[in-house]
Scaffold this active site. Structure first.
Site, short mmCIF file in Angstrom:
data_model
loop_
_atom_site.label_atom_id
_atom_site.label_comp_id
_atom_site.label_asym_id
_atom_site.label_seq_id
_atom_site.Cartn_x
_atom_site.Cartn_y
_atom_site.Cartn_z
N THR A 1 3.12 -61.25 48.77
CA THR A 1 2.27 -62.52 49.10
C THR A 1 2.28 -62.58 50.15
O THR A 1 1.10 -63.63 50.82
CB THR A 1 2.85 -63.76 47.73
OG1 THR A 1 2.70 -62.70 46.53
CG2 THR A 1 1.94 -64.87 47.60
N ASP A 2 3.37 -63.40 51.07
CA ASP A 2 3.43 -63.54 52.22
C ASP A 2 2.33 -62.71 52.55
O ASP A 2 1.91 -63.42 54.37
CB ASP A 2 4.31 -63.85 52.78
CG ASP A 2 5.05 -64.87 53.76
OD1 ASP A 2 4.06 -65.60 53.61
OD2 ASP A 2 5.74 -64.47 54.26
#
Length: 81
Positions: free
Chosen positions: A58-59
């Site tokens: 996600t990051d």
């Protein structure tokens, strides 16, 4: 307004939406991680590994969107204007 005048706004919007989505996604995954470890403490190691994997992906998507936004800005900037 020309396209070059609104380009910083478009880049800021691209980075802002990606940051908001990333923060909400990691927050929701963290919430579910804490709920599941409270229900089944014996699965902490497995769940923790999957949590960090999902948080990293996600990051990573946010970092890629930031790089695309800044690259778009530099690619369309007029150095002579």
């Amino acid at each position: 307004m020309t396209g070059f005048n609104i380009l910083p706004l478009a880049v800021a919007l691209l980075i802002g939406v990606a940051a908001l989505g990333s923060c909400l996604g990691i927050g929701l995954v963290g919430q579910k991680f804490l709920e599941s470890t409270a229900r089944q403490p014996e699965l902490v190691d497995t769940l923790q590994t999957k949590f960090f994997l999902v948080a990293g992906v996600t990051d990573g998507a946010f970092i890629i969107a930031t790089g695309i936004g800044i690259g778009l800005w530099f690619a369309t900037a007029n150095p002579f204007g």
